[in-house]
Design an enzyme around this catalytic site. Structure first.
Site, PDB file in Angstrom:
ATOM      1  N   ILE A   1      -1.571 -27.433 -77.853  1.00  0.00           N
ATOM      2  CA  ILE A   1      -0.973 -26.645 -77.269  1.00  0.00           C
ATOM      3  C   ILE A   1       0.142 -27.104 -76.665  1.00  0.00           C
ATOM      4  CG2 ILE A   1      -2.797 -24.706 -76.972  1.00  0.00           C
ATOM      5  CD1 ILE A   1      -3.394 -25.733 -74.100  1.00  0.00           C
TER       6      ILE A   1
ATOM      7  N   GLY B   1      -7.872 -33.390 -77.173  1.00  0.00           N
ATOM      8  CA  GLY B   1      -8.820 -33.329 -76.094  1.00  0.00           C
ATOM      9  C   GLY B   1      -9.981 -34.461 -76.419  1.00  0.00           C
ATOM     10  N   GLN B   2     -11.104 -34.329 -75.616  1.00  0.00           N
ATOM     11  CA  GLN B   2     -12.012 -35.602 -75.554  1.00  0.00           C
ATOM     12  C   GLN B   2     -12.679 -35.797 -77.149  1.00  0.00           C
ATOM     13  OE1 GLN B   2     -15.827 -35.205 -73.756  1.00  0.00           O
ATOM     14  NE2 GLN B   2     -16.024 -37.143 -73.711  1.00  0.00           N
TER      15      GLN B   2
ATOM     16  N   LYS C   1     -20.665 -19.662 -74.965  1.00  0.00           N
ATOM     17  CA  LYS C   1     -21.108 -20.400 -76.062  1.00  0.00           C
ATOM     18  C   LYS C   1     -22.307 -19.737 -76.730  1.00  0.00           C
ATOM     19  CE  LYS C   1     -18.711 -24.221 -76.051  1.00  0.00           C
ATOM     20  NZ  LYS C   1     -17.767 -24.325 -77.241  1.00  0.00           N
TER      21      LYS C   1
ATOM     22  N   TYR D   1     -19.404 -20.501 -69.126  1.00  0.00           N
ATOM     23  CA  TYR D   1     -19.252 -21.484 -70.051  1.00  0.00           C
ATOM     24  C   TYR D   1     -20.215 -21.201 -71.009  1.00  0.00           C
ATOM     25  CZ  TYR D   1     -18.978 -25.964 -72.558  1.00  0.00           C
ATOM     26  OH  TYR D   1     -18.932 -26.886 -73.647  1.00  0.00           O
TER      27      TYR D   1
ATOM     28  N   GLY E   1      -7.284 -28.306 -80.723  1.00  0.00           N
ATOM     29  CA  GLY E   1      -7.684 -29.094 -79.442  1.00  0.00           C
ATOM     30  C   GLY E   1      -7.559 -30.604 -79.848  1.00  0.00           C
TER      31      GLY E   1
HETATM   32  N1  SER Z   1     -20.083 -31.471 -71.624  1.00  0.00           N
HETATM   33  C1  SER Z   1     -19.913 -29.746 -71.278  1.00  0.00           C
HETATM   34  C2  SER Z   1     -19.912 -29.624 -69.825  1.00  0.00           C
HETATM   35  O1  SER Z   1     -20.407 -30.420 -69.077  1.00  0.00           O
HETATM   36  C3  SER Z   1     -21.342 -29.472 -71.886  1.00  0.00           C
HETATM   37  O2  SER Z   1     -20.989 -29.088 -73.220  1.00  0.00           O
HETATM   38  O3  SER Z   1     -19.409 -28.931 -69.465  1.00  0.00           O
END
Ligand code: SER
Length: 317
Positions: A35, A11-12, A147, A143, A8
């Site tokens: 990717i 990414g950010q 996690k 999400y 990744g």
């Molecule tokens: N920054 C993430 C989100 O907002 C949280 O870990 O999904």
């Protein structure tokens, strides 16, 4: 840490973490994993090796790990919270099936693994103020489910197989290099872009909604420091609360207005993001990270705001 794979890398977090680690260990191979459709460009491509490394493709990962003799994997592949609500099965596939691929490769090849957790691993029943390190985690977002599972699987591989897994629970991350994609805390990044461009900001999160936030340089420092920490001091592993600031949209607006008077914001609350934000901590207690590996952030809201505005003026104007 010598030969590192950052999955990744465009990414950010990855775009900045890859460069930081390359600067730290110029003699090592720091591979920018990507990717299809998100290939590295510019300095990220020119300053070191790059390889396609899709978490959902175990064979491809194994090839990269063997080719570059990887000893540490930063697994930053994830769908953020708002996107994961739209594509829950894909989020699980990337975040958990992908993690299993990585952990198995790590077990067989002796790699250490960092897979971030998040404020998103907590839920509505979690104490929201000074959220303890060890507390109830019953997230209601996909999400968050991924996690919590990430934390458990990572600890499982450490206890059962001795894989050196370590992690932090990131707050919302504010940065000026690469935009986040589809998170609940993205507003705290986008607001700075609007302010610097002289545009009104439309805020999707309601006034009074407090969440932990962190400036990217502190997040990168945490990601490196936890992997370099003395393992004999670690009571916890997956995953440490880390914190540096907590604010709601009003506090952030007023702080930016101190530097850009006349900046305007109005609210158009997004119910999906708001429900997620309401279930997350207001402010985490990070005393275990401070005690076990000397975690200490450098930026507060004022110093971050000065730096963000300065960096974005150079980038956008
Ligand atoms: N920054 C993430 C989100 O907002 C949280 O870990 O999904």
């Amino acid at each position: 840490m010598k030969n590192v794979l950052v999955i990744g890398s465009t990414g950010q977090i990855g775009s900045e973490l890859t460069m930081k680690i390359r600067n730290m260990i110029p003699e090592g191979n720091v591979v920018a994993g990507y990717i299809k459709g998100a290939e590295p460009k510019g300095i990220l491509l020119e300053s070191g090796p790059a390889a396609e490394a899709d978490v959902c493709n175990g064979e491809q990962l194994l090839e990269v790990v063997k080719k570059y003799k990887i000893d540490t994997i930063y697994n930053l592949a994830a769908l953020l919270s708002a996107v994961a609500e739209k594509k829950p099965q894909l989020a699980w596939h990337i975040q958990i099936d992908g993690l299993m691929n990585i952990l198995e490769i790590a077990r067989e090849n002796g790699c250490a693994v960092f897979t971030p957790s998040s404020i998103g691993s907590f839920g509505p029943e979690t104490p929201h103020k000074d959220t303890p390190q060890d507390t109830i985690q019953r997230p209601r977002s996909m999400y968050g489910c991924t996690k919590v599972a990430t934390e458990l699987l990572s600890d499982y591989y450490f206890h059962k197989y001795g894989v050196d897994t370590r992690s932090v629970r990131f707050p919302g991350l504010i940065s000026n290099v690469t935009l986040p994609g589809g998170g609940t805390t993205d507003y705290a990044v986008e607001i700075y872009y609007s302010a610097v461009k002289g545009e009104e900001f439309v805020c999707p999160i309601a006034a009074g909604t407090f969440m932990d936030m962190m400036y990217m340089p502190d997040a990168l420092k945490a990601a490196v420091d936890i992997m370099n920490a003395d393992p004999s001091r670690l009571v916890h592993r997956n995953s440490f609360n880390i914190a540096s600031m907590s604010f709601d949209p009003e506090i952030l607006l007023h702080k930016i207005q101190e530097h850009i008077p006349g900046f305007k914001m109005r609210y158009e609350v997004d119910p999906v993001r708001q429900a997620i934000a309401d279930s997350w901590p207001d402010k985490m207690d990070d005393s275990c990270a401070r005690a076990e590996w000397d975690w200490k952030p450098s930026f507060d809201l004022e110093s971050m705001t000065v730096d963000m505005i300065d960096a974005l003026r150079k980038k956008l104007l």
